[in-house]
Design a protein around this motif. Sequence first.
Motif, PDB file in Angstrom:
ATOM      1  N   ALA A 184       0.844  -1.200   0.000  1.00  0.00           N
ATOM      2  CA  ALA A 184       0.000   0.000   0.000  1.00  0.00           C
ATOM      3  C   ALA A 184       0.875   1.244   0.000  1.00  0.00           C
ATOM      4  O   ALA A 184       0.583   2.222  -0.694  1.00  0.00           O
ATOM      5  CB  ALA A 184      -0.910  -0.010   1.218  1.00  0.00           C
TER       6      ALA A 184
ATOM      7  N   ALA B 224       2.132   1.806  -3.435  1.00  0.00           N
ATOM      8  CA  ALA B 224       1.081   2.341  -4.301  1.00  0.00           C
ATOM      9  C   ALA B 224       0.861   3.815  -3.993  1.00  0.00           C
ATOM     10  O   ALA B 224       0.679   4.643  -4.884  1.00  0.00           O
ATOM     11  CB  ALA B 224      -0.208   1.561  -4.088  1.00  0.00           C
ATOM     12  N   MET B 225       0.944   4.154  -2.698  1.00  0.00           N
ATOM     13  CA  MET B 225       0.679   5.523  -2.302  1.00  0.00           C
ATOM     14  C   MET B 225       1.787   6.442  -2.788  1.00  0.00           C
ATOM     15  O   MET B 225       1.545   7.550  -3.268  1.00  0.00           O
ATOM     16  CB  MET B 225       0.611   5.565  -0.787  1.00  0.00           C
ATOM     17  CG  MET B 225       0.148   6.848  -0.234  1.00  0.00           C
ATOM     18  SD  MET B 225      -0.276   6.550   1.459  1.00  0.00           S
ATOM     19  CE  MET B 225       0.718   7.755   2.223  1.00  0.00           C
TER      20      MET B 225
ATOM     21  N   LYS C 182       2.367  14.633   3.387  1.00  0.00           N
ATOM     22  CA  LYS C 182       1.025  14.644   3.965  1.00  0.00           C
ATOM     23  C   LYS C 182       1.120  14.895   5.456  1.00  0.00           C
ATOM     24  O   LYS C 182       0.246  15.478   6.064  1.00  0.00           O
ATOM     25  CB  LYS C 182       0.358  13.292   3.739  1.00  0.00           C
ATOM     26  CG  LYS C 182      -0.160  13.114   2.335  1.00  0.00           C
ATOM     27  CD  LYS C 182      -0.856  11.794   2.211  1.00  0.00           C
ATOM     28  CE  LYS C 182      -1.187  11.526   0.763  1.00  0.00           C
ATOM     29  NZ  LYS C 182      -1.691  10.183   0.554  1.00  0.00           N
TER      30      LYS C 182
ATOM     31  N   LEU D  19      -5.269   5.812  -2.472  1.00  0.00           N
ATOM     32  CA  LEU D  19      -4.235   6.181  -1.511  1.00  0.00           C
ATOM     33  C   LEU D  19      -3.377   7.349  -1.982  1.00  0.00           C
ATOM     34  O   LEU D  19      -3.010   8.217  -1.188  1.00  0.00           O
ATOM     35  CB  LEU D  19      -3.322   4.983  -1.251  1.00  0.00           C
ATOM     36  CG  LEU D  19      -3.668   4.136  -0.041  1.00  0.00           C
ATOM     37  CD1 LEU D  19      -2.758   2.933   0.025  1.00  0.00           C
ATOM     38  CD2 LEU D  19      -3.531   4.946   1.229  1.00  0.00           C
TER      39      LEU D  19
ATOM     40  N   ASP E 291      -3.668  10.122  -3.815  1.00  0.00           N
ATOM     41  CA  ASP E 291      -3.990  11.538  -3.640  1.00  0.00           C
ATOM     42  C   ASP E 291      -4.906  11.797  -2.451  1.00  0.00           C
ATOM     43  O   ASP E 291      -5.600  12.802  -2.398  1.00  0.00           O
ATOM     44  CB  ASP E 291      -4.587  12.118  -4.929  1.00  0.00           C
ATOM     45  CG  ASP E 291      -5.644  11.212  -5.504  1.00  0.00           C
ATOM     46  OD1 ASP E 291      -5.779  10.107  -4.965  1.00  0.00           O
ATOM     47  OD2 ASP E 291      -6.319  11.586  -6.476  1.00  0.00           O
ATOM     48  N   ALA E 292      -4.886  10.879  -1.481  1.00  0.00           N
ATOM     49  CA  ALA E 292      -5.737  11.068  -0.313  1.00  0.00           C
ATOM     50  C   ALA E 292      -5.055  11.994   0.696  1.00  0.00           C
ATOM     51  O   ALA E 292      -3.841  12.121   0.714  1.00  0.00           O
ATOM     52  CB  ALA E 292      -6.024   9.723   0.334  1.00  0.00           C
ATOM     53  N   THR E 293      -5.867  12.636   1.512  1.00  0.00           N
ATOM     54  CA  THR E 293      -5.300  13.445   2.584  1.00  0.00           C
ATOM     55  C   THR E 293      -4.804  12.535   3.704  1.00  0.00           C
ATOM     56  O   THR E 293      -4.995  11.318   3.647  1.00  0.00           O
ATOM     57  CB  THR E 293      -6.371  14.372   3.180  1.00  0.00           C
ATOM     58  OG1 THR E 293      -7.414  13.533   3.671  1.00  0.00           O
ATOM     59  CG2 THR E 293      -6.911  15.323   2.149  1.00  0.00           C
TER      60      THR E 293
END
Lengths: 303, 664
Positions: A140, A143-144, A301, B414, B416-418
Amino acid sequence: MTGFILIVIAALFFPGIILRTKSIASGRKGPGLFQPLKDIAVLLRKGSVFSISTGLIFRIAPSVALISVAGAMLLLPFSEHKAILHFEGDFIMFAYLLALGKFFMIIAALDTGSSFEGMGASREALYSMLVEPAFFILLATFAMFSSYTSFSVIFNHFYITGNDYVFIYSIIGAYLFVQIAMVENSRLPVDDPKTHLELTMVHEVIILDYSGFDKALIHMATNLKFALYGSLIYNLLVPAGWNTLLKIGAFFGVQTLFAVIIGITESFRARNKMNKNPKFILTLTTIALIAFMVILILTEKLV
Amino acid sequence: MFGSVAFLIIIALSLLIFAVSEPLKYYFTLALLLAGVALSGSWSIDILTGSAPAIELILFRPAHGPGFVLTLDSLSAFFVIVINITVLIGFFYARGYLAPYRQTKQNTRFSIHFFSYFWLWLSMLMVVMLRDGLAFLVAWEIMALSSFFLVIFEAEDRKIMKTGISYLIQMHVGMFFILIAFLLVYRSTGRLSFDALAEYFDGHHNLPLFLLFFVGFAIKAGFVPMHTWLPEAHPAAPSHVSGIMSGVMIKMGIYGIARVLASMQSDLLATGIFILVISIMSGLGGIMMALVQSDMKKMLAYSTIENIGIIGIGLGLGVTGQALGSQSLALLGFAGALLHVFNHSLFKSLLFFNAGSVYYATHTRNMEQMGGLMKKMPWTAMMFLTGSLAICGLPPFNGFISEYLIYMGMFYSLSDATLYISLLMIVAILALSLIGGLALFAFTRAFGIVFLGEARTAAMNHAGETTPGMIIPQVFTVGLILLVGLGSSVVVKPVFNNVMITWGLKGMPMVAGALSYNLSRISLAGGILVVTLGALLLYRRYHLSRRVVEAGPTWGCGYTAITPRHQYTANSFSGNFNVLAKPVLRTGKIVDLPDENELFPGKREFFTRSHDIFRLYLIDLPVNRLSGLLKKIAVMQTGQIRHYILYAFLFMLLVLLLSLFNII
């Protein structure tokens, strides 16, 4: 295609390198590099003994295990050379294919009706259940970070992002892959393939009743699985931009290093106590979560 | 018009089930079912293929009020297909399964059983087709009643009767929540209908009404902690009934939730997170409890809760996607959920039918007593294996496809998520992968202990394969499982269309196009897998034919006097997990140790048992507290009329005083 062939070649040497490392580390002369291959050849020539308790499942399980590993190999790229089969989310299939092989080996152990093999099967099921989240979280994060969901593209985009700190992440990722491979292949510190006592075995005990052709298939599957994870680690560590010969060199370099690390670990470390294993494996998930935090920071982020 | 008349005739004819004599009774019901399935199936196929946008059939409309009007849109049509397939296969299977009961049970009991079966099917169709709230509730009630009669088929057994009653009560609790929700809608819009939901949601907070509906529907669907009826009722019912209850009836709860979700307009993020949390709890809780059961059908019942959790994760992701404006997450979440509804209806009914066949052959549901059944019942074993592989989501079976869609939704979103959404997604991925691993654990255990190894009790030696009449319907289900697993790129298209129409998504074709490419690759990989496996097995056969192959006993690790009792049991297989999950499952041993001065200890028993902590702390504990409190208040209930007159007097005094001081 390149990836597939290279994995097969690497798998030929892999167990031999582990063996050589272990004999050198313990100061023995030890068997030659190709001894594991010769063992497989011997097994292929031998006849088989089947337990009267067993049925169809016991007989097909090694073939399913080998085919599932081979199927997973189809999904792995070699740098910019794409895998034979590549599509978005192929790593989900990768994980589930390996699980398919494991499913069959577990029920095959139960097919013998032996209490020892039942015990091994139970442990194997528990450990593979516990290691699953670590693998998925790691993927994950890939992918992120790369915004892609296919092995064949993820790794190519890893170093293109221009973020210099990716290296930190690659190291954590590679470390996790090594550990996951150890658990999946039942090596130290989770399981000791050389133990002599059935009570302390995990993987060895579930294949206790196999002989001849089927046992050879199991060995092949194990060797391929090692090279499979080695290839994942290579793809993670080596940028796609390198020259082809250099990359092939690096591929075998990474595989050899991986095998040597396993050999050294097995020479100098004792197996965990059985009831400590779950904690050890869950730690991998925690490290994967840390890798996730690293990515959150890299993608800005989280501060 | 023809359709609705034909449908009414079929409904009316169902009364004749009581009149038809015994050997024909089954075939008469079957004929009615077939006719109804053909009729409703043809409507649904018209809609799903896009040749008709929606169908409206007026069954009965009085001069005033909405009456019974069936409306089929694409969501209903999808559920109609799911219902029809499993109910029909279940009825074919029932013939063989019920055969041994024919000697012991009266004719009327069979009439009631078949009649209820038919009406369960009918009420489920009604549930997905009726839009008017009142009519919907009537159908919902018929569904609860008919399934109640099906569950208590063996009502001689006190325990089964008790389970049935408790099931009936819990279903009604759920119905009251739905009723209240509908009444709220009625109060502000003047209409008592699903169609009025959008109007209500437009002007009000969405979450409170959704929660009311959710609780009502979740009791039917079996979300934790509203699941308490499920692990009791499924084992009590005859297996073809448990198959359709678990396969399709609980999905009516999912239908209800999906229908409400389709009208929602705000509070979407909160709703999505709420559904996700409940679903993750259901998924993990369900499979953990499944892993420690030794009753085969109870284990399957808990695994149903797990799968409802997976469906819920899909729905939750879909709503979250809508809230974030992420079309791909919405599409993949909802499509994964809907496809999993279909997939689960196939493999879970198959597994329940297999469990039924095992019960038919061995007269027990206790896995600890079984073992080695694959040699006795190879067909059933192979089908249980298929079902297990599919339910674990392993390729190339159908479970993989729906889990793949749900995973893809999360992985896509995932990048482009905050921060918070990323955290949410990672928790969901963690949960889903853990559920997958636990499912593998639970189903290797179930298959291995029941079908492999040696028989643990002598009773197993008399077991034999069931009749072809019971096997053939299951083979059909296996065929469908493989069809979805290998032909997913085709199967998934109507599901995508369905989601786009139902949830009004736009701009979908791009993601959908990419996905059908991916799915075709998955089919290809599955095909390669099957072909190479076949080739390898053929070579293996050739190879072994040229070598010496011997048979011998299992290697006993130096110990030679092994009996089948030494084998690992279901309980010991999950023993190491039990240690790990002790805080959740509260597994305890009940041993009665010999006294110190007992010279010749007699026969002793030993139990291990685990608890359902969700039930323990979220249902049992508050209910016990409440009933304790109520008992204290019950002191007032003296049974003497003068006391009651006094209460009335005090009450009036209270009212007087309160109005005197202008409080009321």
